[in-house]
Motif scaffolding. Structure first.
Motif, PDB file in Angstrom:
ATOM      1  N   ARG A   1       0.837  -1.205   0.000  1.00 56.29           N
ATOM      2  CA  ARG A   1       0.000   0.000   0.000  1.00 56.29           C
ATOM      3  C   ARG A   1       0.870   1.253   0.000  1.00 56.29           C
ATOM      4  NH1 ARG A   1      -2.777   3.561   3.370  1.00 56.29           N
ATOM      5  NH2 ARG A   1      -1.766   2.837   5.278  1.00 56.29           N
ATOM      6  N   TYR A   2       2.064   1.157   0.569  1.00 58.76           N
ATOM      7  CA  TYR A   2       2.955   2.309   0.677  1.00 58.76           C
ATOM      8  C   TYR A   2       3.882   2.461  -0.525  1.00 58.76           C
ATOM      9  CZ  TYR A   2       1.471   2.324   5.564  1.00 58.76           C
ATOM     10  OH  TYR A   2       0.722   2.371   6.706  1.00 58.76           O
ATOM     11  N   GLU A   3       3.720   1.604  -1.506  1.00 63.11           N
ATOM     12  CA  GLU A   3       4.545   1.708  -2.703  1.00 63.11           C
ATOM     13  C   GLU A   3       3.812   2.545  -3.755  1.00 63.11           C
ATOM     14  OE1 GLU A   3       5.129  -2.278  -4.016  1.00 63.11           O
ATOM     15  OE2 GLU A   3       6.234  -2.888  -2.220  1.00 63.11           O
ATOM     16  N   PHE A   4       4.576   3.321  -4.519  1.00 68.39           N
ATOM     17  CA  PHE A   4       3.964   3.936  -5.688  1.00 68.39           C
ATOM     18  C   PHE A   4       5.033   4.169  -6.749  1.00 68.39           C
ATOM     19  CE2 PHE A   4       5.464   7.953  -3.973  1.00 68.39           C
ATOM     20  CZ  PHE A   4       5.556   8.815  -5.053  1.00 68.39           C
ATOM     21  N   SER A   5       4.591   4.181  -7.994  1.00 69.78           N
ATOM     22  CA  SER A   5       5.498   4.387  -9.116  1.00 69.78           C
ATOM     23  C   SER A   5       4.768   5.143 -10.210  1.00 69.78           C
ATOM     24  CB  SER A   5       5.999   3.045  -9.663  1.00 69.78           C
ATOM     25  OG  SER A   5       6.808   3.243 -10.817  1.00 69.78           O
ATOM     26  N   TYR A   6       5.531   5.878 -10.986  1.00 65.76           N
ATOM     27  CA  TYR A   6       4.947   6.602 -12.128  1.00 65.76           C
ATOM     28  C   TYR A   6       5.608   6.201 -13.432  1.00 65.76           C
ATOM     29  CZ  TYR A   6       8.852   9.460 -10.415  1.00 65.76           C
ATOM     30  OH  TYR A   6      10.063   9.895  -9.922  1.00 65.76           O
ATOM     31  N   LEU A   7       6.414   5.137 -13.393  1.00 67.88           N
ATOM     32  CA  LEU A   7       7.055   4.641 -14.601  1.00 67.88           C
ATOM     33  C   LEU A   7       6.064   3.843 -15.442  1.00 67.88           C
ATOM     34  CD1 LEU A   7      10.501   3.457 -13.180  1.00 67.88           C
ATOM     35  CD2 LEU A   7       9.975   5.585 -14.388  1.00 67.88           C
ATOM     36  N   PRO A   8       6.366   3.635 -16.733  1.00 70.75           N
ATOM     37  CA  PRO A   8       5.479   2.806 -17.562  1.00 70.75           C
ATOM     38  C   PRO A   8       5.291   1.422 -16.963  1.00 70.75           C
ATOM     39  CG  PRO A   8       7.066   3.966 -18.938  1.00 70.75           C
ATOM     40  CD  PRO A   8       7.495   4.201 -17.513  1.00 70.75           C
ATOM     41  N   VAL A   9       4.110   0.870 -17.166  1.00 71.98           N
ATOM     42  CA  VAL A   9       3.769  -0.415 -16.561  1.00 71.98           C
ATOM     43  C   VAL A   9       4.622  -1.543 -17.123  1.00 71.98           C
ATOM     44  CG1 VAL A   9       1.898  -2.094 -16.279  1.00 71.98           C
ATOM     45  CG2 VAL A   9       1.439   0.353 -16.005  1.00 71.98           C
TER      46      VAL A   9
ATOM     47  N   LEU B   1       7.635  -1.451 -17.561  1.00 70.70           N
ATOM     48  CA  LEU B   1       8.882  -1.439 -16.805  1.00 70.70           C
ATOM     49  C   LEU B   1       8.667  -1.839 -15.348  1.00 70.70           C
ATOM     50  CD1 LEU B   1      10.557   1.863 -18.100  1.00 70.70           C
ATOM     51  CD2 LEU B   1      11.100  -0.488 -18.756  1.00 70.70           C
ATOM     52  N   ILE B   2       7.609  -1.350 -14.766  1.00 69.81           N
ATOM     53  CA  ILE B   2       7.279  -1.641 -13.366  1.00 69.81           C
ATOM     54  C   ILE B   2       5.835  -2.134 -13.286  1.00 69.81           C
ATOM     55  CG2 ILE B   2       7.071  -0.733 -11.022  1.00 69.81           C
ATOM     56  CD1 ILE B   2       9.914  -0.734 -11.938  1.00 69.81           C
ATOM     57  N   PRO B   3       5.605  -3.451 -13.218  1.00 64.89           N
ATOM     58  CA  PRO B   3       4.235  -3.974 -13.093  1.00 64.89           C
ATOM     59  C   PRO B   3       3.587  -3.489 -11.791  1.00 64.89           C
ATOM     60  CG  PRO B   3       5.782  -5.709 -13.702  1.00 64.89           C
ATOM     61  CD  PRO B   3       6.612  -4.520 -13.306  1.00 64.89           C
ATOM     62  N   ARG B   4       2.277  -3.287 -11.822  1.00 61.68           N
ATOM     63  CA  ARG B   4       1.549  -2.798 -10.656  1.00 61.68           C
ATOM     64  C   ARG B   4       0.686  -3.908 -10.049  1.00 61.68           C
ATOM     65  NH1 ARG B   4       4.082   0.997 -13.158  1.00 61.68           N
ATOM     66  NH2 ARG B   4       3.628   3.188 -12.690  1.00 61.68           N
ATOM     67  N   ARG B   5       0.423  -3.777  -8.760  1.00 58.39           N
ATOM     68  CA  ARG B   5      -0.521  -4.670  -8.088  1.00 58.39           C
ATOM     69  C   ARG B   5      -1.942  -4.269  -8.467  1.00 58.39           C
ATOM     70  NH1 ARG B   5       1.773  -7.296  -3.534  1.00 58.39           N
ATOM     71  NH2 ARG B   5       4.038  -7.306  -3.808  1.00 58.39           N
ATOM     72  N   GLY B   6      -2.856  -5.207  -8.374  1.00 59.63           N
ATOM     73  CA  GLY B   6      -4.256  -4.903  -8.620  1.00 59.63           C
ATOM     74  C   GLY B   6      -4.735  -5.385  -9.974  1.00 59.63           C
TER      75      GLY B   6
END
Length: 338
Positions: free
Chosen positions: A54-62, A64-69
């Motif tokens: 929950r405390y992680e965040f990123s603004y890079l393209p997906v 490059l950095i896969p997101r949870r959810g």
């Protein structure tokens, strides 16, 4: 920036934003979206509130950095509409339009770069806790150049950190030529910069070299940055008014009630401690960076990548990111009810 003057600004600002979005939030919309998911989708979407991602965040393209959810493209049209209803209820109309326009730039990049990894359907939704069961819960909406983090504790909401970016900052060709998603965040800052005289600019401009990135990056927790720039107390009335206008641009993205609370909080503190600082070129179209730092918050803006045509902007709360301040109070009251 006297307190009465700022309080008048609070009244005018909140009257404006409430005319566009009276309703801040509605748990029913969150529940309706969750209930529209099948069991496999719920497993992918819903986490425990104590989950540390929950405390992680990123603004890079997906890519490059896969997101949870769960990603938007995994939802059917009914589910997408329910999520859009939810997101609209947690943003001002201005904020919602900005988010949608930022996402639409993925289509521009796909064409410019011939990159199939650019996809506005890969923005992700993750819930932490359940709105109809838990006193503390939240949700995150995130993908390239968008990170929105909402935390709700006993009906109080925190919207921080929030990140918005734009690549390209200005579309240079095609049928959207000239389009700028974050034009006001940039143009109003230039207007403020140009109000300072040469002696004041010696304080305002703390580096001739622009930062290549926001200083706080995607840190889960931030502390005040090294003091830089000019104090509000050293500004003229016109300069103070323009700084208020620039802050209003950022607050107009926030949920309206939260924006009102934020302005009242700033009005109750010593506003003279606010600083505005600039780094890089003072000429539009070239690489530049600015920050607004107060006792409890930080705004950062940079336009340095792609030869000054790629914006990153962020609002951070030193004590309240991800609802930390509300949660501390909440857990303290649980342990010590008297």
């Amino acid at each position: 920036m006297t307190k009465p003057g700022l309080l008048l600004f609070v009244f005018l600002f909140t009257t404006f934003i409430f005319s566009f979005n009276v309703k801040l939030r509605n748990d029913d919309k969150a529940i309706a979206f969750i209930n529209s998911l099948n069991e496999a989708q719920k497993i992918k979407t819903i986490y425990s509130f104590s989950e540390m991602n929950r405390y992680e965040f990123s603004y890079l393209p997906v890519y490059l950095i896969p997101r949870r959810g769960i990603q938007l493209k995994e939802l059917d049209s009914i589910q997408r509409n329910k999520f859009n209803d939810l997101l609209q209820s947690y943003l001002s109309n201005t904020g919602y339009d900005k988010v949608k326009n930022i996402m639409s730039l993925e289509d521009v990049l796909k064409e410019l770069e011939k990159n199939e990894g650019r996809d506005k359907g890969v923005y992700s939704i993750a819930f932490y806790g359940m709105p109809n069961k838990d006193s503390a819960w939240g949700f995150k909406f995130e993908g390239h150049h968008v990170s929105l983090n909402f935390t709700i504790v006993k009906n109080q909401i925190v919207f921080a950190p929030f990140f918005l970016g734009a690549n390209p900052a200005e579309v240079k060709e095609g049928n959207r030529k000239g389009f700028r998603v974050l034009k006001y965040e940039e143009d109003e800052a230039y207007t403020l910069l140009n109000l300072f005289d040469a002696k004041q600019k010696e304080k305002v401009i703390f580096s001739l070299q622009a930062f290549i990135e926001i200083a706080t990056s995607n840190a889960s927790e931030v502390k005040p940055l090294q003091p830089a720039g000019i104090f509000v107390k050293d500004m003229s009335a016109a300069q103070k008014k323009q700084l208020e206008k620039l802050l209003g641009i950022y607050l107009s993205t926030m949920p309206p009630i939260l924006a009102e609370r934020r302005m009242k909080k700033m009005a109750s503190e010593d506003m003279n401690d606010l600083r505005f600082g600039w780094a890089g070129s003072t000429e539009p179209g070239k690489q530049h960076y600015y920050r607004i730092q107060g006792k409890n918050f930080l705004v950062e803006f940079d336009n340095t990548q792609n030869n000054g045509n790629h914006i990153h902007s962020v609002w951070r709360d030193f004590y309240g990111d991800f609802g930390r301040d509300l949660l501390m109070e909440h857990y303290h009251n649980i342990k010590h009810p008297h």
